[in-house]
Design a protein around this motif. Structure first.
Motif, mmCIF file in Angstrom:
data_model
loop_
_atom_site.group_PDB
_atom_site.id
_atom_site.type_symbol
_atom_site.label_atom_id
_atom_site.label_comp_id
_atom_site.label_asym_id
_atom_site.label_seq_id
_atom_site.Cartn_x
_atom_site.Cartn_y
_atom_site.Cartn_z
ATOM 1 N N ALA A 74 0.819 -1.214 0.000
ATOM 2 C CA ALA A 74 0.000 0.000 0.000
ATOM 3 C C ALA A 74 0.856 1.269 0.000
ATOM 4 O O ALA A 74 0.403 2.322 -0.452
ATOM 5 C CB ALA A 74 -0.944 -0.007 1.194
ATOM 6 N N TYR A 111 -8.675 1.608 -4.516
ATOM 7 C CA TYR A 111 -8.381 0.587 -3.521
ATOM 8 C C TYR A 111 -6.985 0.900 -2.982
ATOM 9 O O TYR A 111 -6.039 1.004 -3.761
ATOM 10 C CB TYR A 111 -8.416 -0.807 -4.145
ATOM 11 C CG TYR A 111 -9.781 -1.171 -4.694
ATOM 12 C CD1 TYR A 111 -10.750 -1.728 -3.868
ATOM 13 C CD2 TYR A 111 -10.097 -0.937 -6.026
ATOM 14 C CE1 TYR A 111 -12.008 -2.054 -4.370
ATOM 15 C CE2 TYR A 111 -11.346 -1.263 -6.529
ATOM 16 C CZ TYR A 111 -12.295 -1.820 -5.697
ATOM 17 O OH TYR A 111 -13.534 -2.145 -6.195
ATOM 18 N N ASP A 168 -5.841 -0.396 0.461
ATOM 19 C CA ASP A 168 -5.542 -1.143 1.686
ATOM 20 C C ASP A 168 -4.369 -2.101 1.570
ATOM 21 O O ASP A 168 -3.825 -2.526 2.580
ATOM 22 C CB ASP A 168 -6.773 -1.949 2.137
ATOM 23 C CG ASP A 168 -7.904 -1.049 2.594
ATOM 24 O OD1 ASP A 168 -7.631 0.118 2.943
ATOM 25 O OD2 ASP A 168 -9.056 -1.510 2.596
ATOM 26 N N ASP A 190 -7.200 -6.116 -1.212
ATOM 27 C CA ASP A 190 -8.545 -5.697 -1.597
ATOM 28 C C ASP A 190 -9.256 -6.786 -2.376
ATOM 29 O O ASP A 190 -8.707 -7.341 -3.326
ATOM 30 C CB ASP A 190 -8.472 -4.427 -2.459
ATOM 31 C CG ASP A 190 -7.858 -3.270 -1.701
ATOM 32 O OD1 ASP A 190 -8.428 -2.878 -0.680
ATOM 33 O OD2 ASP A 190 -6.796 -2.778 -2.131
#
Length: 177
Positions: A61, A87, A89, A92
């Motif tokens: 990330a 996205y 994180d 995902d």
């Protein structure tokens, strides 16, 4: 009344089997995940995606992110300025809930331009819930070599084992006096 309980139990069982058995989980890029070195285009070449499947993006990330794009033009030009969704994180899950093409690209435009992008053509499920591969124009003979599996069960194996137990517990509770 007992006949109605049996009917409800059978209906629950049918719904459970159809929901659990019909989907596949695809980790984008395979073992390397969502990274420039993963050769996403090569990974995509033998994949078939169906309604109900899930794709997983696994990445650092701090270095990457994933943008779901609206159009082929945004995908081809790596324009991540107006995504449908970002996205960020690092792990995902994206459910494929409808038929059609979906476009994903690295949120880092340089990584996208270097090839870190993915288009997914989501196919309908067969009427019987069977999964089939898409025929190709060439006949190819393939040899499959399997690597040794993990030494300890994965989380997916634990969930797969717990799910039937949960269903049995639900049915026992339903039938209890």
């Amino acid at each position: 009344m007992a006949g109605m309980k049996v009917l409800v139990a059978l209906l629950l069982l049918v719904v459970y089997v159809s929901l659990v058995g019909a989907q596949s989980h695809h980790v984008v890029g395979g073992d390397r995940g969502w990274a420039k070195a993963s050769e996403v285009t090569e990974w995509l070449s033998d994949k078939v995606f169906r309604v109900g499947d899930k794709i997983w993006f696994i990445y650092s990330a701090a270095q990457e992110g994933v943008a779901e794009l609206r159009s082929k033009e945004e995908y081809e030009s790596c324009d991540v300025s107006n995504p449908i969704r970002m996205y960020t994180d690092g792990l995902d899950s994206v459910p494929l809930e409808g038929e059609g093409i979906r476009y994903f690209a690295s949120s880092n435009s340089e990584s996208c331009k270097d090839g870190l992008k993915l288009h997914v053509n989501v196919q309908p499920n067969d009427a019987k819930g069977e999964r089939r591969s898409v025929p190709t124009s060439e006949s190819v003979t393939a040899t499959t070599t399997l690597a040794e599996g993990p030494t300890s069960p994965s989380a997916g194996a634990h969930i797969a084992a717990i799910s039937p137990m949960f269903l049995v517990g639900l049915l026992v509770g339903y039938f209890a006096p």
